[in-house]
Enzyme design. Structure first.
Site, PDB file in Angstrom:
ATOM      1  N   GLY B  38       0.822  -1.204   0.000  1.00 31.43           N
ATOM      2  CA  GLY B  38       0.000   0.000   0.000  1.00 31.43           C
ATOM      3  C   GLY B  38       0.843   1.235   0.000  1.00 31.43           C
ATOM      4  O   GLY B  38       1.737   1.374   0.839  1.00 31.43           O
ATOM      5  N   ASN B 113      -6.664  -5.022   7.476  1.00 34.20           N
ATOM      6  CA  ASN B 113      -6.393  -5.412   6.094  1.00 34.20           C
ATOM      7  C   ASN B 113      -7.500  -6.346   5.655  1.00 34.20           C
ATOM      8  O   ASN B 113      -7.756  -7.351   6.302  1.00 34.20           O
ATOM      9  CB  ASN B 113      -5.035  -6.123   6.004  1.00 34.20           C
ATOM     10  N   GLY B 114      -8.176  -5.994   4.544  1.00 34.93           N
ATOM     11  CA  GLY B 114      -9.247  -6.866   4.049  1.00 34.93           C
ATOM     12  C   GLY B 114     -10.460  -6.076   3.618  1.00 34.93           C
ATOM     13  O   GLY B 114     -10.416  -4.849   3.509  1.00 34.93           O
ATOM     14  N   TYR B 254       1.128 -12.594  -6.728  1.00 29.48           N
ATOM     15  CA  TYR B 254       1.490 -11.216  -7.040  1.00 29.48           C
ATOM     16  C   TYR B 254       1.813 -10.356  -5.816  1.00 29.48           C
ATOM     17  O   TYR B 254       2.792  -9.635  -5.813  1.00 29.48           O
ATOM     18  CB  TYR B 254       0.364 -10.557  -7.829  1.00 29.48           C
TER      19      TYR B 254
END
Lengths: 480, 480, 480, 480
Positions: B38, B113-114, B254
């Site tokens: 991020g 996070n999510g 990724y």
């Protein structure tokens, strides 16, 4: 003669273009691909029908032109640009190029990559004749020599000035009606010429800039050559016949971008060949090959292919390291180091690792990386270097000016191996290096300068002669 | 239900530490290694004997803490931190985490996070009961649920709140006397626990943060688990038994850093195995392998080793691309593109190239790179992708929310090949992916969520159910 | 001869100190009190035992030294500083002073306030002899003249150089072992000498700087004088005997701070006397006096006391106007104007107002303020100006270089009154001005330069002669 | 109850506009004229057909909107804005207004000037019912009360909420379809309504904003009133009948701009009357009157006219003082002080000076200015204050919350005179103040709150009651 002055005149990147409505923007794109050659400062100077305009500042190119207005104002159909290397010495916008010289009867801009070996003498003599220098850079000297020449025409003045400066230099000059590029008699620094589809001519330290702007490479500038670009096209001339190619081998080893070609040799491919040759010279058993990112990845590829060992990503470089302002405390120093580079224990644990690096200067970085790999579980770490041992200073444009900084100047290979904590240490041989690069030329050393490896300089050292003598005698060690 | 709200709640990185005098600085180092998760904003919140302090802002971590005083003021022995993903939606410091909630009787910090799948319903219900939200992020919801719980003790309130939120989430909460980490019942997002030599406990989205700060990995947080860290050590508890591992396979493909391990699997090694498997599934003749830097280099290594083809540096990524404010004119657009990535003609000219990439989303990037390679002289370009075709949106924390953005949702492999201009196109099979990753688990799909490939979601979609249905029907193409 | 060059050399402030451990900081305080003399850029140069150090940049002094490290690094016991006036011409850090000249055998710094009238000729001649100028400022010329002098000693060189430059100038030079101040033969610009309690000597454009740092005024520098300050104290010398005081009357009228004394006359007191004299020359009936803030408040005080009319705050200047980046649209232009200055209807409604201003240049500002007062309800607006009508350009250091910019060069008083929309317009008479200031001197015009009022210049105009002639003929009007 | 919370809720400026295509730009102009009411931060929130947009940040208005894009994006025909006072407490963008509240079913913005006296109680009660506050400001409370009201319609909810908050407040709320302004039952803070020529309605803390944007004043908002502005025009309503005007007298004395009118009284004119009355109450011999710039200049004008003494510029305020980052060393502290204000010895030397100031808080500033005047040669300094002695704290919106900070709370007039080193000290009487202001009203104290002078508060003190009691007992001195 002070060291302060000398350390300011080092590795840089230059770019120029003649004959394109977006000259300054294309110079921006070109310089961007040369950013690896210098991060201290950047500047662009454009020529709008005889009006020279410039913007320069400290910082990366993108910071210097953070405000797009500063690029937009550089109108005109020709431009030159410069990125400057960061050194420990005096950081001042006064030293950021291109320089701009304005007179009542003319004006011109100047960008310079290289280092003059007779700068001190020339400066002193010029000052005694009334000259005032506005920077502490040696790049300004050429302008004074041009203006003081008694030769009646401009080209004559420039040739006379070029014949007076010694050392390594690639110059790009921008006049109201022409752009001029010139290279020193040994071609120490790279400089290439290209052409765009609209006929615009471009000049660049490296050909990677041509790919970026969609230009086609024509040929490299030759030692002692002077290239004149104007609305009638390109004209090749020379200011001396006493030339012999001795391009800096560190360009192939470390400085240049892998996608650049220098004197017909692709840099990535040369590095792969160095890696393959290094593998042939390497005499130890190992399980995996790990290149130190990013500069050694091509060498590691070549080594792995030749040796048949798997090439693994055993070291990770954080891509967000450029600007960290947080100073770790003494206790947190180790964490600070690992922020930039970390070893992948999942890859190296229990393995005999061949750690590939491009070169060793002081040895401190190598020692640290060997330690990282061992802490991550590598059972053995064999250090293999894609170049010979750096043992002598450079006076033609690389920032290595004393032998004290060079571990190989003061220690045998075995001593160095012990200092960096490796299980073995292999340098590429000088012959192996020359063969791997393989420029098509009859010049000695395959057209390369390898003086940092063997101390055999292709030219007299002028103002540096005394420094160099002293340096040879001192031979003190910084690892005790 | 607007898309604006949803697109704000995506991929991020979280970090927490309990029990170290340099808690905030270590959080800085940890977050720095998570920066790839991020880049929109970052923040750190520390706990100095019950006093919570915070600094957060838009930008990279190093920019947010450009002034070291902002880090120095975050005193205390525990801290949590967050790096936030850049999205197209509303960029505002209000949405930068960690959030800090202050009450007359307590205070706590929260990093998330999510993506919650029932955020809209919960927000609406809470607002009808008088709640006011200060951000447009769904991360704030948990705090409201905790405060409104009628359960008499804090742990009970937290468990109740966790059982009400649905979707993918890794939370780290910092209270005056404890740090709490919690994972959703499917473990969609990674979260690992480590220990420092002084006994400090750390929690991180990825284990690469542990290498950086010198912490040792203990174990990964399990689905449905709640981990309580205080001065007495670590305590493991759970808020639900209805769990089944389905970690996001895109983390391996990724997102995650190659040096991280997730559920016991090293990410670089998994990628090499994907490359090797892809080589086995690949059915074409070629001369060289070229990975798209940087994310596909491990896959390319694996492909090259398995296929026996040389791995070449045929594409160069400029390392100075982060912040360019110059907008190229329409005429100069192509140059702008090449500033970031350029093909090495000296390497690819006349060669049949296998171009390796990790995934294809819209296909525009692939089309551009194929074109770069062909312009640089590649005779054939065979595109080989290290993952299956992305055809379905994700609702658990990745920023792909509609099928319209996905070329594979709207086109066959052959159509896609034509669109991107490749000579062939090969995707890794779903089974090949699962085998390559190889988590030790009995869970279906090898413990992976592969819903973006097969449309088979491991959970109900709640508020997104209707969007998803509509998305399936529309199936419009953006290449016409 | 281009106008661009000339417009760069205008009103500035200079400060110097010798013999104080906090030399640079005191220079900062001194310059801060001179900030009204120039806001385009600022710089300080210190001398630490022969090592000259400098920091300069565009912007207000507080912005230039926003990072305190830039001031802290200026160690040493002597320093000079400069604030530069903002002009429309080329804004570049190259032109920000003090200039620093470094040679192999010496170095010195230079700060200059004023404008040379033979700069073009000198520059051209020097360039023909090989000189290179690094700025477009005329301040650099003196350094070239000093370096090229064949006089065997430094003081001889400096005197020779000073005798060659013409026009208005106050120079402060800082050498390794001395500080030198010098004034032109007419003393066009102010320059005063003071002493601190520790014996340190200070030199400043205005005495207000002495109040700020607690220094005591000794005396003003005399026309044609050269003052040498070193560790042995102050020494007064001169480079010419052909001198006659003609200090710029605009210093008293507008430039200088009210608390400064120039040639023994307090500026505020002089302005009050101008106001009183203006009241005596004023021939109309009125109810209240309103000064245009801030520069006319002293004049308004004097007018009110002499006339017996009440002095009212009928115009308010917003104190937060320095930096507004919002450009009002055409529709909102009027609001933008009123952001800076607004009329107080509660004060002026129904009143016959005497609006006091210090001077009229183009007349646009006066016209706007008259309109503001009338819109606020003033029944009559009588404009009374504390100086005579500005009708001729200045070539000694004020930024008025053409008659076209001056309404009084092109219009009678009655025409001007109509243009600005006033009910009457009264200028102070030249004799009234001279009497009000009242310097103790035998020089003509009471020791003042009043050439902008009567066109009678105290010196030849050298390079400007031709411009001036042309200017007299053109006499075009910009109000049509 | 902590002091931290209280010190955050102080003097500010608010502005709103309904019905103009340039709503945000006009709000910018309006706020610019209110900048003196708060320099810590600023923000504007616009309403573009139901879409609320906002930009806010720390710093002066011109800094917050340095990038014009941040203003340009605030499209729409209505807007509200806020400038925030700088306090010692927590500086965070979270506290910068206007606040923006978004819900699934509605949204609104809020700007607040004033201080609630029951904020702690309300916050605690709301938190116990599940509320989460996102700022440490009390301005957020009203939004929670509105959302939790069970009243079926919006206006009912707002009235109910307004009736629950106590203390001093001027609110402007912006809804999708209306703008609402409301004032506390005592009208402690000023709030005026104006109209533009196109029919747009504006609301502002001060009428000076109307002059700037060319609006015409209609009337001031009344105590307890609620003003609804929408496309149908203005509607006046009230939420309580228990009202009595007690506007803060410090608005006339110090806060408001001289060109503003409050309740029909021009501030400059009121100050001149205070000065005249002060002259009548003054009992000493003197030669000249010197006002402390800038706030006391009107008082000094009135004093001078009434007394017949000349009004002189004996103190000069440097207009470039806003942002100096250089910290003077202990030795240079005095110079730092004089950078901002200096005495004009040429004016005051040998004179008996009446030094006029608007008020005395701690007395430190007065002591310093008296000293400056005496050092500049004043033979006597008689301090005359344009307001009565400040002896009691304010809880309605001024940042004076404890008696310990007030010299007059702890010292007699004679003690104070000795502390500040004056030859005499005269305060304006309370009756003199009330008469000088002269609002047309039947309310006690002429419609003014004079509680800081006499301790007689117009309302109960709610949460501050206990603090106030303790404050009265402590009565400690800070001058010992």
């Amino acid at each position: 003669m002070t060291y302060e002055v000398k350390s300011l005149n080092e590795e840089c990147g230059v770019f120029g273009i003649w004959g394109h409505p977006d000259a300054a923007k294309l110079t921006y794109f070109g310089l961007h691909s040369l950013q690896h050659r210098g991060q201290e400062g950047a500047g662009i100077l454009s020529n709008d029908q005889g009006q020279l305009k410039r913007h320069r500042d400290m910082g990366l190119l993108s910071e210097v032109f953070r405000n797009p207005a500063n690029l937009d104002k550089l109108t005109g159909t020709s431009a030159i640009g410069h990125v400057r290397y960061a050194t420990a010495g005096e950081a001042s916008v006064d030293n950021i190029q291109p320089f701009l010289f304005r007179f009542h009867d003319m004006q011109f801009g100047l960008a310079h990559n290289g280092n003059l070996t007779n700068a001190e003498s020339l400066k002193k003599e010029l000052e005694q004749r009334g000259a005032i220098f506005s920077s502490t850079s040696d790049s300004e000297i050429l302008a004074h020599l041009i203006r003081r020449s008694h030769n009646p025409n401009l080209m004559g003045k420039i040739k006379e000035a070029l014949s007076l400066v010694k050392g390594g230099f690639a110059y790009i000059l921008l006049f109201e009606d022409k752009l001029i590029a010139a290279l020193d008699p040994n071609g120490f620094r790279p400089l290439s010429i290209g052409k765009m589809t609209n006929g615009a001519v471009v000049v660049s330290s490296e050909t990677c800039a041509f790919e970026v702007i969609g230009a086609e490479w024509i040929r490299d500038v030759k030692p002692g050559e002077i290239v004149i670009v104007d609305d009638n096209g390109i004209q090749y001339d020379s200011y001396t016949n006493d030339t012999q190619l001795a391009i800096c081998s560190m360009e192939y080893i470390y400085f240049a971008r892998p996608d650049s070609n220098i004197h017909g040799v692709n840099v990535h491919t040369a590095r792969k060949r160095m890696g393959a040759q290094l593998a042939r010279e390497f005499k130890h058993e190992a399980d995996i090959v790990v290149g130190v990112p990013n500069s050694s990845l091509s060498v590691a590829m070549g080594f792995a292919e030749e040796s048949g060992l798997p090439n693994e990503m055993g070291l990770i470089k954080n891509q967000y390291t450029q600007r960290t302002f947080i100073q770790p405390t003494q206790e947190l120093r180790e964490q600070g180091v690992r922020m930039k580079l970390s070893a992948v224990s999942g890859v190296v644990k229990g393995k005999r690792v061949v750690m590939i690096d491009d070169s060793i200067v002081r040895g401190t970085t190598s020692r640290r990386i060997v330690q990282l790999l061992k802490e991550a579980g590598a059972s053995e770490v064999h250090v293999a270097i894609g170049s010979p041992a750096l043992a002598y200073p450079c006076f033609y444009g690389i920032d290595i000016q004393t032998r004290q900084e060079l571990i190989a100047a003061n220690h045998t290979v075995e001593e160095t191996r012990q200092i960096i904590g490796a299980d073995s240490l292999t340098y590429l041989s000088i012959d192996g290096l020359i063969d791997s690069i393989g420029i098509e030329t009859d010049a000695p050393n395959g057209g390369l300068c390898v003086a940092y490896f063997d101390g055999d300089y292709p030219t007299p050292l002028y103002d540096y002669e005394e420094d160099y003598r002293r340096s040879l005698e001192e031979k003190t060690s910084f690892y005790k």
